[in-house]
Design a protein around this motif. Structure first.
Motif, PDB file in Angstrom:
ATOM      1  N   SER A  82       9.420  -5.871   2.452  1.00  8.07           N
ATOM      2  CA  SER A  82      10.682  -5.909   2.100  1.00  8.07           C
ATOM      3  C   SER A  82      11.274  -7.233   2.195  1.00  8.07           C
ATOM      4  O   SER A  82      10.492  -8.107   2.451  1.00  8.07           O
ATOM      5  CB  SER A  82      11.270  -5.203   3.552  1.00  8.07           C
ATOM      6  N   ASN A 119       0.522   1.242  -2.696  1.00  6.01           N
ATOM      7  CA  ASN A 119      -0.391   2.512  -2.279  1.00  6.01           C
ATOM      8  C   ASN A 119      -1.803   2.235  -2.868  1.00  6.01           C
ATOM      9  O   ASN A 119      -1.996   1.444  -3.758  1.00  6.01           O
ATOM     10  CB  ASN A 119       0.040   3.841  -2.848  1.00  6.01           C
ATOM     11  N   SER A 132      -2.100   1.635   2.618  1.00  9.92           N
ATOM     12  CA  SER A 132      -0.737   1.344   1.989  1.00  9.92           C
ATOM     13  C   SER A 132      -0.093   0.208   2.932  1.00  9.92           C
ATOM     14  O   SER A 132      -0.060   0.091   3.924  1.00  9.92           O
ATOM     15  CB  SER A 132       0.303   2.777   1.888  1.00  9.92           C
ATOM     16  N   TYR A 177      12.277  -3.634  -2.090  1.00  7.46           N
ATOM     17  CA  TYR A 177      11.009  -2.949  -1.334  1.00  7.46           C
ATOM     18  C   TYR A 177       9.882  -3.109  -2.305  1.00  7.46           C
ATOM     19  O   TYR A 177      10.116  -2.910  -3.733  1.00  7.46           O
ATOM     20  CB  TYR A 177      11.314  -1.723  -0.908  1.00  7.46           C
ATOM     21  N   THR A 202       4.405  -1.448   2.708  1.00  4.19           N
ATOM     22  CA  THR A 202       5.699  -1.669   2.198  1.00  4.19           C
ATOM     23  C   THR A 202       6.025  -3.069   2.596  1.00  4.19           C
ATOM     24  O   THR A 202       6.170  -3.099   3.777  1.00  4.19           O
ATOM     25  CB  THR A 202       6.597  -0.308   2.721  1.00  4.19           C
ATOM     26  N   GLY A 238       6.604  -7.508   6.114  1.00  6.91           N
ATOM     27  CA  GLY A 238       5.913  -6.290   6.001  1.00  6.91           C
ATOM     28  C   GLY A 238       4.344  -6.602   5.613  1.00  6.91           C
ATOM     29  O   GLY A 238       3.616  -5.641   5.453  1.00  6.91           O
ATOM     30  N   ARG A 285       6.585  -0.620  -2.256  1.00  3.82           N
ATOM     31  CA  ARG A 285       5.611   0.299  -1.646  1.00  3.82           C
ATOM     32  C   ARG A 285       4.173   0.039  -2.383  1.00  3.82           C
ATOM     33  O   ARG A 285       4.139   0.110  -3.724  1.00  3.82           O
ATOM     34  CB  ARG A 285       6.114   1.506  -1.767  1.00  3.82           C
TER      35      ARG A 285
END
Length: 121
Positions: free
Chosen positions: A21, A83, A17, A79, A19, A8, A81
């Motif tokens: 993994s 931002n 952004s 994960y 994400t 990712g 994420r």
């Protein structure tokens, strides 16, 4: 054998952004704490976020309010994420997990190989 494999990472403009993994695979009995760390050249690993099974996540200072860690225990995946990315977020991101192998008595710490995140200004 147990492996952590991240994916990712990539190049993203500031404000964007991504994400990440990380999948744990191999002869695994159980996975406990799962974490993300990051490292820039010349500095030590810094905690980004960590999450215990069924528990509340915990974040390093620079990730609070912008990063979200989650896990899917059925998939043995964690994960991250990210931002509103900033150029200072540019780093190699590493997955970390405490894993007990099948037949093993104790958990031990494992690291992934890392995935590069580059945020352009």
């Amino acid at each position: 054998q147990v492996q952590l494999v991240e994916s990712g990472g990539g190049v993203v403009p500031a404000g964007g952004s991504l994400t990440l993994s990380c999948i744990a695979s191999g002869t695994i009995q159980s996975v406990s704490l799962m974490s993300w760390y990051r490292q820039v050249p010349g500095k030590q690993h810094a905690l980004v976020a960590r999450i215990p099974p069924g528990g509340d996540p915990n974040y390093g200072d620079f990730g609070k309010g912008r990063f979200i860690i989650s896990r899917d225990d059925a998939k043995r995946t964690v994960y991250l994420r990210m931002n509103n990315l900033e150029p200072d977020d540019t780093a190699e991101y590493y997955c970390n997990a405490w894993i007990r192998r099948k037949g093993g008595l104790k958990s031990r710490e494992y690291w992934g190989q890392g995935t590069q995140v580059t945020v352009s200004s």
